[in-house]
Design a protein around this motif. Structure first.
Motif, PDB file in Angstrom:
ATOM      1  N   THR A  43      -7.281  -7.846  -1.593  1.00  0.00           N
ATOM      2  CA  THR A  43      -6.422  -7.156  -0.637  1.00  0.00           C
ATOM      3  C   THR A  43      -5.005  -7.037  -1.200  1.00  0.00           C
ATOM      4  OG1 THR A  43      -7.700  -8.054   1.214  1.00  0.00           O
ATOM      5  CG2 THR A  43      -5.508  -7.192   1.720  1.00  0.00           C
ATOM      6  N   ASP A  98     -10.052  -8.246   6.552  1.00  0.00           N
ATOM      7  CA  ASP A  98      -9.414  -8.516   5.265  1.00  0.00           C
ATOM      8  C   ASP A  98      -8.308  -9.549   5.382  1.00  0.00           C
ATOM      9  OD1 ASP A  98     -10.749  -6.317   3.632  1.00  0.00           O
ATOM     10  OD2 ASP A  98      -9.912  -5.178   5.304  1.00  0.00           O
ATOM     11  N   ARG A 124      -7.372   7.681   4.804  1.00  0.00           N
ATOM     12  CA  ARG A 124      -6.896   6.898   3.658  1.00  0.00           C
ATOM     13  C   ARG A 124      -5.387   6.722   3.645  1.00  0.00           C
ATOM     14  NH1 ARG A 124     -10.744   6.799  -0.568  1.00  0.00           N
ATOM     15  NH2 ARG A 124     -12.779   6.484   0.403  1.00  0.00           N
ATOM     16  N   ARG A 128     -13.347  -0.688   6.752  1.00  0.00           N
ATOM     17  CA  ARG A 128     -13.902  -0.890   5.416  1.00  0.00           C
ATOM     18  C   ARG A 128     -14.503   0.400   4.867  1.00  0.00           C
ATOM     19  NH1 ARG A 128     -15.860  -6.790   4.343  1.00  0.00           N
ATOM     20  NH2 ARG A 128     -13.656  -6.922   4.881  1.00  0.00           N
ATOM     21  N   ASN A 129     -15.077   1.208   5.729  1.00  0.00           N
ATOM     22  CA  ASN A 129     -15.635   2.483   5.285  1.00  0.00           C
ATOM     23  C   ASN A 129     -14.565   3.389   4.681  1.00  0.00           C
ATOM     24  OD1 ASN A 129     -18.146   1.665   6.219  1.00  0.00           O
ATOM     25  ND2 ASN A 129     -18.015   2.820   8.130  1.00  0.00           N
ATOM     26  N   TYR A 130     -13.331   3.220   5.139  1.00  0.00           N
ATOM     27  CA  TYR A 130     -12.213   4.023   4.627  1.00  0.00           C
ATOM     28  C   TYR A 130     -11.348   3.256   3.632  1.00  0.00           C
ATOM     29  CZ  TYR A 130     -13.158   7.733   7.994  1.00  0.00           C
ATOM     30  OH  TYR A 130     -13.744   8.772   8.688  1.00  0.00           O
ATOM     31  N   GLN A 131     -11.759   2.044   3.280  1.00  0.00           N
ATOM     32  CA  GLN A 131     -11.018   1.178   2.359  1.00  0.00           C
ATOM     33  C   GLN A 131      -9.582   0.944   2.835  1.00  0.00           C
ATOM     34  OE1 GLN A 131     -11.464   3.068  -1.497  1.00  0.00           O
ATOM     35  NE2 GLN A 131     -13.520   2.241  -1.754  1.00  0.00           N
ATOM     36  N   ARG A 137       0.819  -1.215   0.000  1.00  0.00           N
ATOM     37  CA  ARG A 137       0.000   0.000   0.000  1.00  0.00           C
ATOM     38  C   ARG A 137       0.853   1.266   0.000  1.00  0.00           C
ATOM     39  NH1 ARG A 137      -5.099   0.800   0.840  1.00  0.00           N
ATOM     40  NH2 ARG A 137      -4.839   2.329   2.524  1.00  0.00           N
TER      41      ARG A 137
END
Length: 394
Positions: free
Chosen positions: A225, A201, A146, A174-177, A90
């Motif tokens: 993921t 995840d 994020r 999950r709301n913020y990925q 990421r």
């Protein structure tokens, strides 16, 4: 189950004996069906069939796709792969460089996160926990964004038994990925995990915590993921974790997990009965004792305490001599005892934290074992306190 003469085992959170049925399932793959699952001949095909059968078993019990299960060498490796693999990927893709963990994580998570911060440019931040060692979802909601690479929270705490609100924490992530990793090494033996993809995840498992063999683990990785492999080579495990798979142990892990998630959950009532008997006896009969962890939202087999005026390491030695195998939160084998980081994070003072004791029961524990223990423990605590007073009076 008294494997060593008349010793009574109360350290099931550290490891468990391998179930006889697990041993039976493993045996053929040490001898008759010994092939390398990457080989194309019949020996390899038999090994591959066993490997994929084990993967299907674990995936079915979790309610996920078999392609989302990666086998590793242990729970610690699974935690390492999750944190390092996702954090690096990421950061490369999105520049995300914050890592959020709780201050009550197992060292497999906390030390990995610390290394990522100290040597690889990540910013490590700690979530808030209350006096029971439970993570506060509101605080996660306040600080997440994020730019977070990964959030990691232990499910059932190995030291204090507290069960965290992982479903609520996972929904926030999950709301913020933001990928949410759960250390489920302790909880797999005691909590139903089917449907975990709805709230996490990644999830780490280690077989020896649920009556399987040591030296094998698994990592659930939800499809999509982002993760960078940490072991490269032959491309096994869908390229996520290279290396010849340990087929006998993987077969054993699948069998043990099946037993844990089916019949294992049926013994909860007896485990809770034993756990609560120990807790109530300590609270009623030992002055200056304090339960650590949540009083009810805790693992079914887990009782943990701190005692005023008691050296936890000395208590373990006396318990061992009396025939009881327990553990403590302090670093009792290093020669330099230090207060538990978990207990300190909960607001317990360093002197009191040094007087910790963890007692974990299991499926081979008997009522007689528990009654023997609760009759002896107060005497040993009193003995240590008396010796301490005598030393101070010299």
């Amino acid at each position: 189950m008294n494997a060593s003469l008349d010793k009574i085992y109360f350290d099931y959170a550290a490891t468990t004996p391998v179930d006889d049925r697990v041993v039976e399932a493993m045996l053929p793959y040490f001898t008759r069906q010994f092939g390398n699952p990457s080989s194309v001949h019949i020996f390899g095909q038999e090994a591959e069939a066993a490997l994929e059968g084990a993967r299907e078993t674990i995936a079915r019990l979790l309610g996920v796709s078999s392609s989302e299960i990666v086998f590793t060498g242990c729970g610690t490796e699974s935690d390492n792969l999750a944190l390092r693999g996702v954090a690096f990927e990421r950061k490369l893709r999105y520049g995300a460089d914050r890592i959020l963990i709780s201050p009550v994580e197992h060292h497999a998570v906390s030390h990995t996160a610390r290394q990522l911060a100290d040597h690889f440019g990540f910013r490590l931040e700690f979530l808030r926990v209350d006096s029971f060692g439970m993570v506060d979802p509101d605080y996660l909601q306040k600080i997440i964004d994020r730019d977070v690479a990964i959030v990691s929270v232990i499910h059932g705490n190995n030291e204090i038994g507290t069960i965290n609100p992982v479903a609520e924490l996972g929904q926030i992530c999950r709301n913020y990925q933001v990928p949410f990793h759960v250390d489920a090494v302790q909880s797999a033996a005691h909590l139903p995990l089917k449907g975990l993809e709805d709230w996490c995840d990644l999830a780490a498992f280690g077989a020896h915590k649920f009556y399987g063999p040591k030296g094998v683990g698994a990592l659930f990785i939800r499809k999509g993921t982002p993760i960078l492999p940490m072991l490269t080579g032959g491309g096994q495990e869908n390229g996520i974790r290279s290396g010849t798979q340990n087929v006998p142990y993987i077969v054993g892990m699948a069998k043990a997990f099946e037993l844990a998630q089916t019949e294992g959950l049926k013994i909860h009532a007896s485990l809770i009965q034993f756990r609560d008997r120990i807790i109530s006896s300590v609270q009623d009969n030992i002055k200056g004792s304090h339960l650590t962890g949540h009083p009810t939202l805790r693992l079914a087999n887990h009782a943990s305490f701190v005692f005023e005026g008691v050296d936890g390491n000395q208590l373990l030695i006396l318990l061992d001599a009396a025939g009881f195998a327990c553990s403590s939160g302090s670093a009792c084998k290093t020669g330099d005892p230090k207060p538990s980081e978990v207990l300190l994070a909960m607001g317990i003072s360093p002197p009191l934290a040094l007087g910790s004791l963890r007692v974990t029961v299991g499926k081979y524990t008997t009522q007689e074992d528990v009654e023997k223990f609760v009759s002896v423990l107060p005497l040993l605590v009193h003995k240590i306190r008396k010796m301490s007073l005598e030393l101070k009076g010299r």
